[in-house]
Design a protein around this motif. Structure first.
Motif, PDB file in Angstrom:
ATOM      1  N   GLY A   1     -14.791   3.935   2.010  1.00 40.01           N
ATOM      2  CA  GLY A   1     -13.836   3.744   3.113  1.00 40.01           C
ATOM      3  C   GLY A   1     -14.452   3.625   4.246  1.00 40.01           C
TER       4      GLY A   1
ATOM      5  N   SER B   1      -1.214   2.244  -4.944  1.00 36.55           N
ATOM      6  CA  SER B   1      -1.227   0.917  -4.068  1.00 36.55           C
ATOM      7  C   SER B   1      -1.437  -0.344  -5.180  1.00 36.55           C
TER       8      SER B   1
ATOM      9  N   ASP C   1      -7.134  -5.386   5.414  1.00 33.31           N
ATOM     10  CA  ASP C   1      -6.131  -4.770   5.166  1.00 33.31           C
ATOM     11  C   ASP C   1      -5.860  -3.538   6.433  1.00 33.31           C
ATOM     12  N   VAL C   2      -6.936  -3.048   6.766  1.00 29.82           N
ATOM     13  CA  VAL C   2      -6.897  -2.146   7.811  1.00 29.82           C
ATOM     14  C   VAL C   2      -6.179  -2.651   8.950  1.00 29.82           C
TER      15      VAL C   2
ATOM     16  N   GLN D   1      -6.188   2.900  -0.819  1.00 33.56           N
ATOM     17  CA  GLN D   1      -6.637   1.345  -0.715  1.00 33.56           C
ATOM     18  C   GLN D   1      -6.409   0.672  -1.785  1.00 33.56           C
ATOM     19  N   ARG D   2      -6.401  -0.587  -1.612  1.00 35.21           N
ATOM     20  CA  ARG D   2      -6.097  -1.657  -2.499  1.00 35.21           C
ATOM     21  C   ARG D   2      -6.952  -1.336  -3.794  1.00 35.21           C
TER      22      ARG D   2
ATOM     23  N   LEU E   1      -9.764   6.327   5.624  1.00 31.48           N
ATOM     24  CA  LEU E   1     -10.064   5.568   4.460  1.00 31.48           C
ATOM     25  C   LEU E   1     -10.816   6.004   3.560  1.00 31.48           C
TER      26      LEU E   1
ATOM     27  N   VAL F   1     -15.624  -0.141   4.760  1.00 35.68           N
ATOM     28  CA  VAL F   1     -14.596  -0.782   5.158  1.00 35.68           C
ATOM     29  C   VAL F   1     -14.359  -0.604   6.880  1.00 35.68           C
TER      30      VAL F   1
ATOM     31  N   LEU G   1       0.746  -1.285   0.130  1.00 36.89           N
ATOM     32  CA  LEU G   1      -0.034  -0.060   0.060  1.00 36.89           C
ATOM     33  C   LEU G   1       0.987   1.321   0.031  1.00 36.89           C
TER      34      LEU G   1
ATOM     35  N   LEU H   1     -10.767  -6.265   2.472  1.00 30.17           N
ATOM     36  CA  LEU H   1     -10.453  -4.945   2.712  1.00 30.17           C
ATOM     37  C   LEU H   1     -10.535  -4.568   4.279  1.00 30.17           C
TER      38      LEU H   1
ATOM     39  N   TRP I   1     -14.318  -3.123  -6.402  1.00 30.49           N
ATOM     40  CA  TRP I   1     -15.084  -3.107  -5.082  1.00 30.49           C
ATOM     41  C   TRP I   1     -16.463  -3.422  -5.058  1.00 30.49           C
TER      42      TRP I   1
END
Length: 285
Positions: free
Chosen positions: A107, A69, A86-87, A63-64, A34, A110, A18, A83, A211
């Motif tokens: 975000g 990233s 990832d956080v 973010q991905r 996010l 997520v 990232l 997702l 997403w």
């Protein structure tokens, strides 16, 4: 990019890298921001400096699938569980046992999901115009007006076509979407140039759309409750999301409240930065 006090680095997570923007004292309270669709870390440009100046240690990733990233292939890579993971992986990589989490739009979804799945890792949760994923299906069944507002999600399911549509003519459709759904001046021409550069990164538009494509696979029955203190900031003039989604999300919170922005849209962090920053600092710091 000229956001004062911001430094950049690439952080390797177990399954991808990232690109992150960082600011604030190393000893500050860890706070992850996010962004949503179709933004990248730069969507927090009005917030990073003031939050850092208040003493928070701010980390704002692309973010991905977004910006600089990594953009893994396949829909499974964009499942909401991934997702949210990832956080936590980002917090681990930064050495943060717990974080305060802020999310807008996607975000926010997520952030809600991470808070529900990993309550021991999230100290405080702030959400800007984003519903908890666990309430969306039921809400749309009872509020057809929200279903009508969300028809673009169906368009995004078509392979290939949305990518061509959204990247044509330097992403004219997305640029227009930002400027027509926000208050005049919220997105300056120079800001839009930076968004275009992020959108045209190789693989970015497919990653961003994945997403949405992965979301329809998500089982959302009986989501875990949100246990930590939660602040929902909601612009009532949002053209995509009804205000009732905020109230429905609040019912999942043990300790939550809503701060309404009567004259702001979905893009309240751009339109009302001073008020949003004051609310976030009061809650997070």
């Amino acid at each position: 990019m000229d956001v004062a006090g911001v430094t950049f680095r690439r952080i390797a997570l177990p399954d991808l890298g990232l690109h992150v923007a960082e600011a604030g004292p190393d000893s500050g309270v860890p706070t992850i921001l996010l962004h949503g669709f179709p933004e990248f870390w730069y969507g927090w440009r009005h917030q990073i400096g003031p939050l850092a100046a208040s003493g928070l240690r701010v980390v704002a990733p692309d973010q991905r699938g977004y910006g600089l990233s990594d953009k893994p292939d396949g829909l499974d890579a964009y499942h909401l569980d991934r997702l949210a993971g990832d956080v936590i992986a980002l917090a681990d990589s930064c050495g943060f046992p717990t974080v305060r989490l802020v999310g807008h739009d996607w975000g926010g979804l997520v952030a809600w999901w991470a808070a529900s799945l990993y309550p021991e890792r999230i100290e405080r949760l702030a959400i800007l115009n984003a519903p908890h994923p666990g309430i969306v299906g039921d809400y749309m069944r009872h509020h057809p007006g929200q279903w009508l507002r969300s028809t673009y999600v169906g368009l995004f399911q078509i392979p290939g076509l949305p990518e061509r549509l959204l990247t044509a003519d330097r992403c004219r459709v997305l640029r227009r979407a930002l400027t027509t759904t926000s208050r005049p001046g919220a997105f300056a021409a120079a800001d839009l140039d930076r968004y275009v550069a992020a959108w045209l990164q190789p693989g970015a538009m497919t990653g961003m759309l994945n997403w949405y494509r992965a979301l329809v696979r998500l089982p959302r029955a009986n989501p875990p409750r949100v246990r930590m203190p939660t602040l929902i900031l909601w612009g009532r003039q949002d053209t995509a999301l009804q205000a009732g989604l905020a109230e429905a999300s609040l019912t999942l919170c043990d300790d939550g409240r809503i701060r309404w922005y009567d004259h702001a849209s979905h893009w309240l962090a751009h339109e009302e930065p001073d008020a949003v920053n004051a609310d976030l600092i009061d809650f997070l710091a």
